[in-house]
Design a protein around this motif. Structure first.
Motif: not given
Length: 372
Positions: A166-175, A120-134
């Motif tokens: 993922p929607a609005g990960s930078t601006t808060g809005l998908a559009l 379970r990961m968080i990218n601190t540049n953008t606040g994006a949360r990701l998972t990588g399953t291996i």
């Protein structure tokens, strides 16, 4: 001369140098200064550093364990300049996230308790949360795998990468502008655009506006990159990413063109029929055509394709199960959106592959008096 431990890992179609946060801090040198010297960013060939002289091979991530509940790993992503002494910190890279997940498993940063391990990961540049399953058969970190991705014939460890909400990960809005279609002013006049924020902010344009279609070659697409670079600034302003007097990142927003499916040949000569994919896309990577597609761009496309009124939705062959097959120069890349029950935007899943290439001690020629 500084010494810095690092690991080169291919994640998908990118190569990323991974560094441990503690090792970076121990150098006592500002991270920008350290990376510019290690990659030899000032040289367009990066001949005296570890950079690969292309946008997909001039990347780094600095990783550490996280104290945040529900998060195992925090990482910051760096797009290092090529012939340009600048490090871009405004974006995330899904391919490097794939590499970070494999790195974390191999370095014991997450416990291995079953035949699959999810990081379970968080990218601190953008606040994006990701998972990588291996896969971790026998409770062991894998060294090899048989997974492949379009853009390289090399084999790697399979990684199921998930972009959460993922929607609005930078601006808060998908559009970000509130509109599915905007009009931007390019070098030749107004152009329709769909401005989307999911995975990363992206500006998508109709290929026909540039006299191109779904079968556009990389060379043909390359001819319109300067025009798209001008439009990137207009998109950044419209999305509120920068002010009028601010410089625009070369990495954000992502820019590219979309079109309906058409038969085409990949850069390796493989024929792809129009029935094999749902949406044609060509994206820019910094200042050049992307040889495949960045994963954050793929997430933006998957999100946009599900929003009525966007250019991506206009051209996409819609499917019932959330699957979207993107026709890229390297071949077909498949995404799948999975609805959530908590009101968040759908998770976007992609199958990737990663391989550890090298562990090394970098000898970094940082000059005396460099920022610390």
């Amino acid at each position: 001369m500084l010494r810095l431990q690092g690991e080169m890992i291919r994640g998908g179609t990118s190569k990323c140098w991974i560094f441990d946060h503690h090792d970076v801090v121990a150098t006592g040198v500002d991270l920008d200064t350290l990376l510019l010297a290690a990659f030899n960013a000032a040289d367009p060939r990066q001949i005296d550093g570890v950079g690969g002289a292309s946008s997909t091979t001039s990347k780094a991530a600095v990783v550490r364990t996280s104290a945040e509940p529900g998060v195992d790993i925090e990482y910051v992503f760096a797009q290092v300049g090529i012939g340009d002494e600048r490090v871009e910190w405004a974006s995330n890279c899904g391919n490097c996230a794939t590499a970070v997940a494999l790195y974390a498993v191999h370095h014991g940063m997450v416990p291995i308790t079953s035949d699959t391990t999810t990081v379970r990961m968080i990218n601190t540049n953008t606040g994006a949360r990701l998972t990588g399953t291996i896969p971790t058969p026998g409770l062991a970190a894998p060294e090899e795998g048989a997974a492949v991705v379009p853009g390289t014939a090399a084999l790697g460890v399979p990684v199921l990468l998930g972009f959460q909400d993922p929607a609005g990960s930078t601006t808060g809005l998908a559009l970000p502008t509130g509109l599915a279609l905007d009009s931007l002013t390019g070098p030749h006049g107004p152009v329709e655009a769909s401005l989307v924020d999911a995975g990363a902010p992206a500006a998508l344009f109709d290929a026909k506006a540039f006299d191109l279609g779904g079968a556009a070659s990389l060379a043909d697409f390359g001819a319109v990159v300067p025009a798209l670079s001008v439009l990137r600034r207009q998109a950044a302003l419209a999305m509120g990413l920068v002010g009028e007097d601010d410089p625009v990142s070369h990495a954000v927003p992502k820019v590219g063109i979309v079109a309906g499916p058409a038969a085409y040949r990949t850069t390796h000569g493989t024929l792809v029929s129009q029935d094999e994919y749902d949406l044609a896309v060509r994206m820019v990577s910094v200042h050049a055509p992307h040889p495949a597609i960045g994963l954050t761009s793929a997430v933006a496309l998957a999100t946009a394709a599900a929003i009525p009124g966007t250019l991506a939705h206009r051209f996409t062959r819609q499917t019932a199960d959330g699957t979207l097959r993107l026709g890229t120069p390297a071949g077909v890349i498949t995404t799948r959106t999975v609805p959530t029950s908590d009101g968040a935007s759908p998770t976007v899943l992609l199958h990737r592959a990663a391989r550890r290439i090298a562990r090394a001690e970098l000898l970094v020629p940082v000059l005396e008096g460099s920022p610390r």
